[in-house]
Design a protein around this motif. Structure first.
Motif, PDB file in Angstrom:
ATOM      1  N   ALA A 167      27.217 -27.933  91.008  1.00 42.57           N
ATOM      2  CA  ALA A 167      28.180 -27.240  91.866  1.00 42.57           C
ATOM      3  C   ALA A 167      29.452 -26.907  91.090  1.00 42.57           C
ATOM      4  O   ALA A 167      30.005 -25.807  91.227  1.00 42.57           O
ATOM      5  N   GLU A 168      29.928 -27.848  90.282  1.00 44.78           N
ATOM      6  CA  GLU A 168      31.132 -27.584  89.483  1.00 44.78           C
ATOM      7  C   GLU A 168      30.876 -26.497  88.452  1.00 44.78           C
ATOM      8  O   GLU A 168      31.741 -25.644  88.203  1.00 44.78           O
ATOM      9  N   LEU A 169      29.701 -26.514  87.880  1.00 38.67           N
ATOM     10  CA  LEU A 169      29.347 -25.503  86.888  1.00 38.67           C
ATOM     11  C   LEU A 169      29.313 -24.119  87.519  1.00 38.67           C
ATOM     12  O   LEU A 169      29.853 -23.141  86.965  1.00 38.67           O
ATOM     13  N   ARG A 170      28.704 -24.020  88.702  1.00 38.26           N
ATOM     14  CA  ARG A 170      28.660 -22.729  89.396  1.00 38.26           C
ATOM     15  C   ARG A 170      30.050 -22.272  89.812  1.00 38.26           C
ATOM     16  O   ARG A 170      30.385 -21.081  89.715  1.00 38.26           O
ATOM     17  N   ALA A 171      30.875 -23.201  90.295  1.00 36.74           N
ATOM     18  CA  ALA A 171      32.215 -22.843  90.755  1.00 36.74           C
ATOM     19  C   ALA A 171      33.056 -22.287  89.606  1.00 36.74           C
ATOM     20  O   ALA A 171      33.781 -21.299  89.777  1.00 36.74           O
ATOM     21  N   GLU A 172      32.967 -22.900  88.427  1.00 36.40           N
ATOM     22  CA  GLU A 172      33.731 -22.392  87.282  1.00 36.40           C
ATOM     23  C   GLU A 172      33.218 -21.031  86.833  1.00 36.40           C
ATOM     24  O   GLU A 172      33.995 -20.156  86.456  1.00 36.40           O
ATOM     25  N   ALA A 173      31.899 -20.842  86.894  1.00 36.75           N
ATOM     26  CA  ALA A 173      31.345 -19.534  86.539  1.00 36.75           C
ATOM     27  C   ALA A 173      31.813 -18.464  87.515  1.00 36.75           C
ATOM     28  O   ALA A 173      32.178 -17.351  87.119  1.00 36.75           O
ATOM     29  N   ASP A 174      31.835 -18.790  88.795  1.00 35.69           N
ATOM     30  CA  ASP A 174      32.286 -17.831  89.805  1.00 35.69           C
ATOM     31  C   ASP A 174      33.783 -17.550  89.689  1.00 35.69           C
ATOM     32  O   ASP A 174      34.255 -16.495  90.131  1.00 35.69           O
ATOM     33  N   ALA A 175      34.529 -18.513  89.108  1.00 31.41           N
ATOM     34  CA  ALA A 175      35.981 -18.351  88.981  1.00 31.41           C
ATOM     35  C   ALA A 175      36.378 -17.469  87.801  1.00 31.41           C
ATOM     36  O   ALA A 175      37.553 -17.080  87.689  1.00 31.41           O
ATOM     37  N   VAL A 176      35.431 -17.156  86.913  1.00 22.95           N
ATOM     38  CA  VAL A 176      35.742 -16.272  85.788  1.00 22.95           C
ATOM     39  C   VAL A 176      36.104 -14.899  86.349  1.00 22.95           C
ATOM     40  O   VAL A 176      35.329 -14.329  87.135  1.00 22.95           O
ATOM     41  N   PRO A 177      37.259 -14.343  85.999  1.00 17.91           N
ATOM     42  CA  PRO A 177      37.659 -13.045  86.560  1.00 17.91           C
ATOM     43  C   PRO A 177      36.628 -11.954  86.291  1.00 17.91           C
ATOM     44  O   PRO A 177      35.956 -11.955  85.260  1.00 17.91           O
ATOM     45  N   HIS A 178      36.505 -11.040  87.230  1.00 20.09           N
ATOM     46  CA  HIS A 178      35.517  -9.961  87.112  1.00 20.09           C
ATOM     47  C   HIS A 178      35.777  -9.090  85.878  1.00 20.09           C
ATOM     48  O   HIS A 178      34.846  -8.505  85.329  1.00 20.09           O
ATOM     49  N   ARG A 179      37.025  -9.022  85.456  1.00 20.06           N
ATOM     50  CA  ARG A 179      37.340  -8.159  84.308  1.00 20.06           C
ATOM     51  C   ARG A 179      36.930  -8.784  82.974  1.00 20.06           C
ATOM     52  O   ARG A 179      36.921  -8.101  81.944  1.00 20.06           O
ATOM     53  N   VAL A 180      36.607 -10.069  82.970  1.00 16.56           N
ATOM     54  CA  VAL A 180      36.222 -10.758  81.742  1.00 16.56           C
ATOM     55  C   VAL A 180      34.778 -10.421  81.403  1.00 16.56           C
ATOM     56  O   VAL A 180      33.872 -10.588  82.232  1.00 16.56           O
ATOM     57  N   ARG A 181      34.561  -9.976  80.176  1.00 10.84           N
ATOM     58  CA  ARG A 181      33.230  -9.516  79.767  1.00 10.84           C
ATOM     59  C   ARG A 181      32.181 -10.621  79.851  1.00 10.84           C
ATOM     60  O   ARG A 181      31.000 -10.353  80.087  1.00 10.84           O
ATOM     61  N   GLY A 182      32.580 -11.865  79.660  1.00 12.32           N
ATOM     62  CA  GLY A 182      31.616 -12.957  79.633  1.00 12.32           C
ATOM     63  C   GLY A 182      31.243 -13.518  80.985  1.00 12.32           C
ATOM     64  O   GLY A 182      30.454 -14.478  81.061  1.00 12.32           O
ATOM     65  N   ARG A 183      31.750 -12.956  82.078  1.00 12.76           N
ATOM     66  CA  ARG A 183      31.452 -13.502  83.406  1.00 12.76           C
ATOM     67  C   ARG A 183      29.943 -13.555  83.693  1.00 12.76           C
ATOM     68  O   ARG A 183      29.440 -14.590  84.160  1.00 12.76           O
ATOM     69  N   PRO A 184      29.162 -12.495  83.428  1.00 15.85           N
ATOM     70  CA  PRO A 184      27.717 -12.600  83.691  1.00 15.85           C
ATOM     71  C   PRO A 184      27.058 -13.717  82.882  1.00 15.85           C
ATOM     72  O   PRO A 184      26.150 -14.386  83.385  1.00 15.85           O
ATOM     73  N   ALA A 185      27.513 -13.924  81.652  1.00 19.56           N
ATOM     74  CA  ALA A 185      26.929 -14.985  80.830  1.00 19.56           C
ATOM     75  C   ALA A 185      27.241 -16.350  81.429  1.00 19.56           C
ATOM     76  O   ALA A 185      26.383 -17.247  81.436  1.00 19.56           O
ATOM     77  N   ALA A 186      28.458 -16.530  81.937  1.00 22.48           N
ATOM     78  CA  ALA A 186      28.821 -17.814  82.543  1.00 22.48           C
ATOM     79  C   ALA A 186      27.957 -18.094  83.765  1.00 22.48           C
ATOM     80  O   ALA A 186      27.503 -19.231  83.981  1.00 22.48           O
ATOM     81  N   ARG A 187      27.715 -17.074  84.567  1.00 19.91           N
ATOM     82  CA  ARG A 187      26.876 -17.264  85.751  1.00 19.91           C
ATOM     83  C   ARG A 187      25.423 -17.513  85.359  1.00 19.91           C
ATOM     84  O   ARG A 187      24.717 -18.296  86.005  1.00 19.91           O
ATOM     85  N   LEU A 188      24.957 -16.875  84.281  1.00 26.09           N
ATOM     86  CA  LEU A 188      23.591 -17.097  83.822  1.00 26.09           C
ATOM     87  C   LEU A 188      23.422 -18.534  83.332  1.00 26.09           C
ATOM     88  O   LEU A 188      22.419 -19.189  83.634  1.00 26.09           O
ATOM     89  N   VAL A 189      24.395 -19.041  82.575  1.00 21.96           N
ATOM     90  CA  VAL A 189      24.314 -20.420  82.091  1.00 21.96           C
ATOM     91  C   VAL A 189      24.265 -21.393  83.265  1.00 21.96           C
ATOM     92  O   VAL A 189      23.497 -22.362  83.254  1.00 21.96           O
ATOM     93  N   ALA A 190      25.061 -21.128  84.297  1.00 19.10           N
ATOM     94  CA  ALA A 190      25.050 -22.000  85.479  1.00 19.10           C
ATOM     95  C   ALA A 190      23.677 -22.003  86.153  1.00 19.10           C
ATOM     96  O   ALA A 190      23.250 -23.014  86.696  1.00 19.10           O
ATOM     97  N   GLU A 191      22.976 -20.867  86.112  1.00 22.43           N
ATOM     98  CA  GLU A 191      21.642 -20.800  86.715  1.00 22.43           C
ATOM     99  C   GLU A 191      20.568 -21.426  85.828  1.00 22.43           C
ATOM    100  O   GLU A 191      19.600 -22.012  86.319  1.00 22.43           O
ATOM    101  N   LEU A 192      20.731 -21.300  84.506  1.00 22.19           N
ATOM    102  CA  LEU A 192      19.711 -21.807  83.589  1.00 22.19           C
ATOM    103  C   LEU A 192      19.842 -23.308  83.325  1.00 22.19           C
ATOM    104  O   LEU A 192      18.871 -23.946  82.898  1.00 22.19           O
ATOM    105  N   ALA A 193      21.017 -23.883  83.534  1.00 24.62           N
ATOM    106  CA  ALA A 193      21.228 -25.300  83.233  1.00 24.62           C
ATOM    107  C   ALA A 193      20.193 -26.158  83.943  1.00 24.62           C
ATOM    108  O   ALA A 193      19.873 -25.937  85.108  1.00 24.62           O
ATOM    109  N   ASP A 194      19.671 -27.149  83.226  1.00 26.80           N
ATOM    110  CA  ASP A 194      18.609 -27.992  83.786  1.00 26.80           C
ATOM    111  C   ASP A 194      18.763 -29.407  83.232  1.00 26.80           C
ATOM    112  O   ASP A 194      18.726 -29.615  82.013  1.00 26.80           O
TER     113      ASP A 194
END
Length: 321
Positions: A167-194
């Motif tokens: 949950a914390e990992l997803r919340a930080e990924a969602d908090a990355v501003p939309h203008r930041v180029r790495g936002r999709p990567a942060a959300r992908l890492v939150a989904e792939l983490a296992d």
């Protein structure tokens, strides 16, 4: 819990200021037996030799704080790779030779070898005597600015050892501003983490599998036969077992005799023979995992080929709160 225990965080008490050593009558540059960590900071070379790569970078972080933070100067807040090293998070690539800090309005004196990182403000955490970004924020920064394999390896380690929650990992990924180029990567890492990924090599392999588009494997699956438990395999698809052969796979203890080492290898061969009765077995090494196309050929030879990418998120492991 399967897998190795998390390595101990670097102990900064082994660091020594050059000025203090000189006052004690010792010149580490001439005496031998000392390792220079950065300008003005040394440590015993016997301790240095036993450190993991992340612990060595953590030593650089602590040494930087030792000489650059002080009375009348703002303290550094270490971020990204440097915060990861302090937290003990692993990395696929080589560790940098400079440290990362959050950018501040006034750069402290003596901050050579420091690379500021521009990002949103965050409440730092004091850990082992230095200020670092919280683990979930550190992972988001790694995802935004680093490689996908290293970010996933660090995230897998963090959730496996309870350093942060999904949950914390997803919340930080969602908090990355939309203008930041790495936002999709942060959300992908939150989904792939296992949390079932047990090593950096397994994390790297899984990222390569995702990039190849093969079906998402099940992780750490026990296999049995009429003799009992064969073992827990790293990856499993329908009828296919995948095994990453890291250096620890055979668990040959230090100082083992040739006979003992041979017995360990023989037991692993018998284990694989039992697995092959009902499953095809794909095995690969670190070098193969680094080469996506080569790993793809190893998997394809056993029938694991690209499929619907959506299955990676349909079949994800249950996430804790």
């Amino acid at each position: 819990m399967l897998g190795m225990e998390a390595p101990a965080p670097f102990d900064p008490s082994v660091l020594r200021l050059y000025a203090d050593l000189r006052r004690a009558g010792l010149d580490p540059q001439r005496a031998g037996g000392w390792q220079r960590v950065r300008r003005g900071v040394w440590m015993p070379v016997v301790v240095w030799q036993d450190l993991t790569p992340e612990q060595r970078h953590a030593a650089l972080v602590h040494a930087t704080a030792l000489v650059c933070d002080g009375e009348g100067r703002p303290r550094h807040v270490f971020a990204a790779e440097s915060a990861a090293a302090v937290w003990g998070l692993p990395r696929v690539e080589a560790w940098p030779t400079t440290v990362r800090t959050l950018a501040t309005s006034g750069r402290p004196r003596g901050s050579s070898g420091v690379r500021p990182l521009v990002g949103a403000e965050v409440e730092p955490v004091a850990f082992k005597g230095v200020l670092v970004t919280p683990v979930a924020r550190t992972l988001a920064d790694l995802a935004c600015r680093g490689s996908l394999p290293s970010a996933v390896a660090a995230a897998d380690h963090a959730v496996r050892h309870g350093l942060c929650s999904f949950a914390e990992l997803r919340a930080e990924a969602d908090a990355v501003p939309h203008r930041v180029r790495g936002r999709p990567a942060a959300r992908l890492v939150a989904e792939l983490a296992d949390s079932d990924s047990m090593s950096v090599g397994e994390s790297l392999s899984r990222v390569q599998m995702f990039r190849l588009g093969v079906p998402r494997p099940r992780l750490q699956v026990p296999h049995h036969d009429d003799q009992g438990l064969i073992g827990v395999v790293d990856f499993e698809w329908l009828g296919v077992v995948g095994e990453f052969d890291g250096k620890l796979k055979y668990r040959v203890p230090p100082g083992a005799s040739p006979e003992e080492a041979a017995e360990i290898v023989w037991r692993e061969k018998k284990r694989e023979d039992r697995l092959r009765v009902d499953s095809r077995v794909a095995r690969w090494t670190w070098q193969v995992a680094l080469d996506r196309d080569q790993l793809g050929r190893v998997l394809a030879a056993q029938g694991v080929r690209p499929g619907p990418r959506a299955s990676w998120f349909d079949l994800g492991a249950p996430r804790s709160a």
